[in-house]
Write a protein that holds these residues in place. Structure first.
Motif, PDB file in Angstrom:
ATOM      1  N   THR A 123     -10.115  -1.567   3.303  1.00  0.00           N
ATOM      2  CA  THR A 123      -9.587  -2.884   3.679  1.00  0.00           C
ATOM      3  C   THR A 123      -9.539  -3.099   5.187  1.00  0.00           C
ATOM      4  OG1 THR A 123      -7.320  -2.053   3.585  1.00  0.00           O
ATOM      5  CG2 THR A 123      -8.210  -3.057   1.589  1.00  0.00           C
TER       6      THR A 123
ATOM      7  N   VAL B 142      -5.484  -9.003   2.805  1.00  0.00           N
ATOM      8  CA  VAL B 142      -4.599  -7.896   3.168  1.00  0.00           C
ATOM      9  C   VAL B 142      -3.946  -8.244   4.502  1.00  0.00           C
ATOM     10  CG1 VAL B 142      -4.486  -5.468   3.878  1.00  0.00           C
ATOM     11  CG2 VAL B 142      -5.876  -6.122   1.913  1.00  0.00           C
TER      12      VAL B 142
ATOM     13  N   LEU C 138      -8.765  -0.102  -1.587  1.00  0.00           N
ATOM     14  CA  LEU C 138      -8.216  -0.992  -2.598  1.00  0.00           C
ATOM     15  C   LEU C 138      -9.250  -1.203  -3.705  1.00  0.00           C
ATOM     16  CD1 LEU C 138      -5.705  -2.911  -3.044  1.00  0.00           C
ATOM     17  CD2 LEU C 138      -7.091  -4.714  -1.985  1.00  0.00           C
TER      18      LEU C 138
ATOM     19  N   TRP D  46      -4.041  -0.288  -5.165  1.00  0.00           N
ATOM     20  CA  TRP D  46      -4.295   0.577  -4.014  1.00  0.00           C
ATOM     21  C   TRP D  46      -4.641   1.992  -4.455  1.00  0.00           C
ATOM     22  CZ3 TRP D  46      -4.876  -1.130   0.834  1.00  0.00           C
ATOM     23  CH2 TRP D  46      -4.278  -2.340   1.219  1.00  0.00           C
TER      24      TRP D  46
ATOM     25  N   SER E 180       0.843  -1.207   0.000  1.00  0.00           N
ATOM     26  CA  SER E 180       0.000   0.000   0.000  1.00  0.00           C
ATOM     27  C   SER E 180       0.875   1.253   0.000  1.00  0.00           C
ATOM     28  CB  SER E 180      -0.906   0.011   1.233  1.00  0.00           C
ATOM     29  OG  SER E 180      -0.141   0.278   2.392  1.00  0.00           O
TER      30      SER E 180
ATOM     31  N   ALA F 225      -1.521  -6.081   0.058  1.00  0.00           N
ATOM     32  CA  ALA F 225      -2.633  -6.864  -0.495  1.00  0.00           C
ATOM     33  C   ALA F 225      -2.038  -7.996  -1.331  1.00  0.00           C
ATOM     34  CB  ALA F 225      -3.520  -5.984  -1.365  1.00  0.00           C
TER      35      ALA F 225
END
Lengths: 408, 188
Positions: A225, A181, A211, A203, A165, A172
């Motif tokens: 997430t 995640v 996401l 992301w 991220s 992820a």
């Protein structure tokens, strides 16, 4: 109306952007011409060589000494930028590359030094290039750019498409069809949704751990997430195989083999809500197959790599720059044959294009001021001793010129 | 003003003279990038304009003209210097422009809402009286008008370029002119 009057009207009708178009066309034609001259010689000798090569190719099927003949034919048909630099001694424009080879991912530093990170099948940089998330079989690992492992977790299915991220605090990945995640320290691994295997997640660049992914019902979903909440979902564009965000998160492109679809994204205050607009098809040249597309790091331009085959001539690859707000695509680079990779430099001033048939990486400036640089002998760098048998190295990422900032 | 709008000077329609053109092609075949650039400068304006007048889309016209020149570069070594370069180039440009126009018409009839996404402004926003009138003609009729009245080919030459009987070319020209005459205000 007389014919003279019509002739005058046809000649005088304003043609928007005529001078700029002429300049762009000339640059492209000069470049195509320079590239063509590199294959050398007038047509008759080349034809003779091609015929001889075809004969040898037939012989190859019968000959036990096939390997040496194949090498020779490869040489005959290899084009490329003349006077390419013979070795990767630096990354033009700076930054670090992550390159996936048959033996595993390599981290290539700005000075050209490189290190094989281990036996992993896929890899991705952390946002500041201090770590790499790598997948091998059912294992997801975080490793340092010198190959030192920091942690690993196991999944119950094969792990694919790791994506770190922008905040640096989440990774992820997909395990089978499960989109998951995990925190960047390897804890709190959780499922976010069910993902379509063809589309890696992307992301939301401004952060907030949002996401985008395509689910099993072929919907494009934006998920928060940390809570698992779907903020919005809309029918994905036909045949989508990739997603790319603009830097500010206001646009999302959905990439398919034949099209690019652009969605505007409406973001509420503090990103409390987020709405996907309808997909608009970005017009591309006729008879084009999309190999790759990505927003520039600054998010103003989309680079698209296309294969085009029209008429009896050889296929061509083209890199286009498209401004989402409108205007015609700008053809940045075009070659006979196939380019296979497209990666933006961290500052958005260069594109890396891979040209496997020429065994070259091309660093093409996207703005004035820099010159095109071609670097040859790439296959051997990432498969020492086995270059001709190995798959061509794949560029997984081009990261961050100054890794001194904190975070991942 | 002419340079900004790209208006086509009369001497740019079918330039350069044949002997000069043969020299440029010969030198380009021998590796002179300057000769190629001269050839380009001589032929780009007319090719680009012809494409634009048929497709009515600046981006598509640029793309079509670029494609034609790239095809020329690809086949430069095989080009027969005894033949003029312009008609060969214009044939590619016009045929691709017609194809593009037909495809756009199909898209419109299929209700594709993205016709203008990423494109330049629609012609009525930037053009004078000509473009809206030309837009009323189908692409292949526009092409015939452009070949005859911009690029100054004879109906016989146009027929060979588009693989049409000369009679068809003449009837398209006549119909096109009649329609344009009705649409464009007759000058005093």
């Amino acid at each position: 109306m007389s014919e003279d009057r019509l002739r005058d009207l046809l000649r005088e009708e304003p043609l928007p952007g005529a001078a700029e178009a002429e300049g762009r066309g000339l640059a492209l034609v000069r470049q195509a011409y320079a590239e063509r001259r590199t294959t050398g010689g007038p047509v008759l000798p080349r034809l003779a060589v091609a015929l001889a090569a075809a004969t040898l190719l037939a012989a190859l099927l019968l000959s036990p000494a096939g390997a040496s003949v194949r090498d020779w034919i490869d040489d005959v048909f290899t084009a490329g930028i003349r006077h390419a630099e013979p070795a990767l001694t630096e990354v033009p424009g700076g930054g670090s590359l992550l390159v996936q080879s048959q033996r595993g991912p390599w981290a290539v530093q700005a000075d050209g030094s490189r290190r094989l990170l281990g036996d992993y099948r896929e890899a991705t940089w952390s946002p500041h290039g201090l770590f790499v998330a790598a997948a091998a079989g059912r294992t997801l690992s975080a490793i340092e750019p010198d190959g030192t492992p920091r942690w690993s977790i196991s999944a119950n299915r094969r792990v694919h498409d790791p994506r770190w991220s922008p905040s640096g605090f989440r990774i992820a990945y997909r395990a089978g069809n499960s989109l998951r995640v995990v925190r960047a320290d390897g804890t709190r691994d959780a499922q976010v949704g069910m993902a379509n295997a063809a589309v890696p997640p992307a992301w939301f660049p401004p952060g907030l751990h949002l996401l985008a992914y395509v689910n099993g019902q072929r919907q494009t979903v934006i998920a928060e997430t940390d809570t698992g909440r779907a903020m919005d979902a809309a029918g994905a564009s036909p045949g989508v195989v990739g997603l790319s965000w603009s830097a500010n998160g206001h646009r999302l492109i959905e990439i398919s083999r034949r099209d690019l679809w652009l969605r505007d994204v409406r973001i509420g205050k503090l990103a409390s809500s987020l709405r996907l607009g309808a997909g608009r098809r970005v017009r591309l040249p006729a008879a084009a197959v999309v190999r790759a597309a990505a927003f520039s790091p600054r998010g103003r331009t989309i680079a698209v790599l296309l294969d085009r085959s029209q008429g009896p001539g050889p296929p061509r690859s083209e890199a286009l720059l498209i401004v989402p707000a409108g205007g015609p695509p700008h053809r940045l680079f075009s070659v006979s044959g196939h380019l296979t990779e497209l990666a933006w430099s961290p500052d958005g001033r260069r594109l890396l294009l891979a040209w496997p048939a020429a065994d070259q990486w091309l660093f093409v400036p996207t703005e004035g001021g820099a010159r095109l640089r071609a670097i040859g002998d790439i296959a051997a760098v990432f498969a020492p001793g086995h270059a001709r048998r190995a798959t061509y190295p794949r560029v997984e990422g081009w990261c961050c010129p100054s890794p001194s900032n904190a975070g991942a | 003003m002419a340079a900004e709008s790209g208006a086509l000077a009369p001497d740019k329609v079918r330039q350069p003279p044949p002997r000069e053109e043969r020299r440029l092609i010969r030198e380009a075949q021998r590796g002179s990038a300057d000769a190629l650039a001269e050839l380009y400068a001589a032929h780009w304006p007319a090719a680009h304009r012809a494409a634009y007048l048929v497709v009515h889309d600046a981006g598509a016209a640029e793309d079509i003209a670029q494609d034609a020149f790239l095809a020329a570069v690809d086949r430069l070594d095989r080009f027969d210097r005894r033949r003029p370069f312009g008609p060969w180039l214009h044939r590619i440009v016009i045929n691709r422009a017609i194809d593009w126009g037909r495809r756009e018409a199909l898209r419109r009839s299929a209700g594709d809402p993205e016709k203008h996404s990423g494109a330049a402004a629609p012609p009525e926003a930037i053009g004078g009286e000509l473009m809206p009138a030309l837009a009323q003609l189908p692409p292949d009729q526009r092409a015939v008008v452009v070949l005859r009245h911009l690029l100054e080919y004879t109906p016989g030459e146009i027929g060979r370029m588009l693989e049409l009987p000369r009679g068809t070319v003449n009837s398209r020209l006549r119909r096109g002119l009649d329609q344009l005459r009705d649409l464009i205000e007759v000058e005093g």
